[in-house]
Every structure is written in structure tokens, then in C-alpha cells.
Write a protein that holds these residues in place. Structure first.
Motif: not given
Length: 200
Positions: A55-63
Motif C-alpha cells: 500500500x506504500x509509495x513505490x520505490x524507484x528503479x535503481x542501477x
């Protein structure tokens, strides 16, 4: 030592002890009573897997690019305002099949709305890499899970880290542990898609 009778063991007694020890040593890994190996993945149709929602705000993509042979931990966080940890990926020195000193590129893309991620690496994984999903704050059991398990608690107990199989029609529920409450950990055998799920 009144009341305790001790006598020397004869050859037959020592022989019995030796046979018991030898039988235990040759038995290999213990199996569950039903004959299922608890350390083996359980493969189920993807349609029957109930994936844990967030239910939380989505994490960002990470490289991240780093050097093979050096330990590294990648931490994914939910978005603001709380920035709660979503997952940690741990890569020990043996995590990649690459010469020490070689650059390694790792891409992690969280899957929308669920505890899951896509993992891509520039070189194949070796041994020891693992993922820990952390769902204490934004755990959201789907209605289907409540219908199948009767409660959020029973659904949570059945969860495992699952790896999508080639073709995407099946998911392998991997042997998973709980290092602390509301955390689920499993080894990462290869790049691919990983989700937190249960299958009745």
C-alpha cells in the motif's frame, strides 16, 4: 554415587553405537515426514500464487555499477514521505561469476503494487547473493489471500520468496527464512523476477 550402577561396555555395545552413528552420517539431509525436501523450491502455476501487495509509495528503479569481488548491499526504499525500506539485496564477494576487479552492473526494478522486483545483472550470479523483502509498514493482503487462508496472519506465515520460471507461467517458491519479524529472505540463484507470494 549410591543407586547408580555402571558397567563396562562390551564389544557388542560399541558395535551398536557405531552402527547408529554410521546410519545417521549416511542418511544425508533430513526430509520432512511426507518425503518433501524442505530445502527444495516448490513450483506452482503463477495463476495459483497469491502475491503480497503493498500500500506504500513505490520505490524507484535503481542501477548500480561496482567491482566484482567486493561486498555490496543495495537498499530499495519506498517513496516519500517515510522512505521505509522495501528490500535489501546483498552481494558478497562470491556473488558474481566474474574475475575480481571487473565492473559489474546491477539493475533493480520494483514491480508495481506488489512486493516484487526484476533483477538484471551484466554477468551471471555466482554464490551467496540474497534478497530480504521488508513488509512491516505496507503489508497489504489481497482479498483472495483472506479467502484462501482465513486471516492475514495465516497468509503471512505461508509467504515465501518466489522466482518466476522461464516462460512466466510458473513461480518457484524458494526456501525462505525470516531473519526478523516482517522480513522474508531467500537466496538469489540468478537474475530474474522475484515476488513475495504464497500458494494454498
Amino acid at each position: 554415587m549410591t543407586g547408580i550402577s555402571r558397567r563396562r561396555w562390551g564389544t557388542a555395545s560399541w558395535l551398536r553405537v557405531g552402527l547408529v552413528v554410521l546410519a545417521g552420517a549416511c542418511g544425508g539431509r533430513a526430509r520432512a515426514k511426507n518425503g518433501v525436501d524442505p530445502s527444495a523450491a516448490r513450483v506452482v502455476p503463477l495463476a495459483s500464487a497469491i502475491v503480497l501487495e503493498t500500500a506504500g509509495p513505490p520505490p524507484s528503479d535503481t542501477t548500480v555499477t561496482f567491482t566484482a569481488g567486493e561486498p555490496r548491499v543495495i537498499v530499495l526504499r519506498h517513496g516519500p514521505p517515510e522512505n521505509v525500506v522495501f528490500a535489501e539485496l546483498v552481494f558478497p564477494p562470491s556473488a558474481f561469476r566474474a574475475d575480481s576487479g571487473r565492473p559489474v552492473r546491477v539493475e533493480v526494478r520494483p514491480r508495481p503494487g506488489v512486493y516484487g522486483l526484476d533483477l538484471m545483472t551484466s554477468v551471471p550470479l555466482g554464490e551467496g547473493a540474497s534478497v530480504v523483502f521488508k513488509y512491516a509498514r505496507y503489508f497489504s493482503a489481497p482479498a483472495r489471500a483472506r479467502a484462501a487462508y482465513g486471516s492475514d496472519v495465516l497468509y503471512e506465515r505461508a509467504l515465501a520468496v518466489g522466482q518466476y520460471r522461464p516462460g512466466g507461467a510458473e513461480v518457484a517458491l524458494l526456501p525462505s527464512t525470516r531473519p526478523v519479524a516482517d522480513n522474508l529472505q531467500a537466496a538469489l540463484p540468478a537474475a530474474g523476477t522475484y515476488v513475495v507470494a504464497a500458494a494454498p
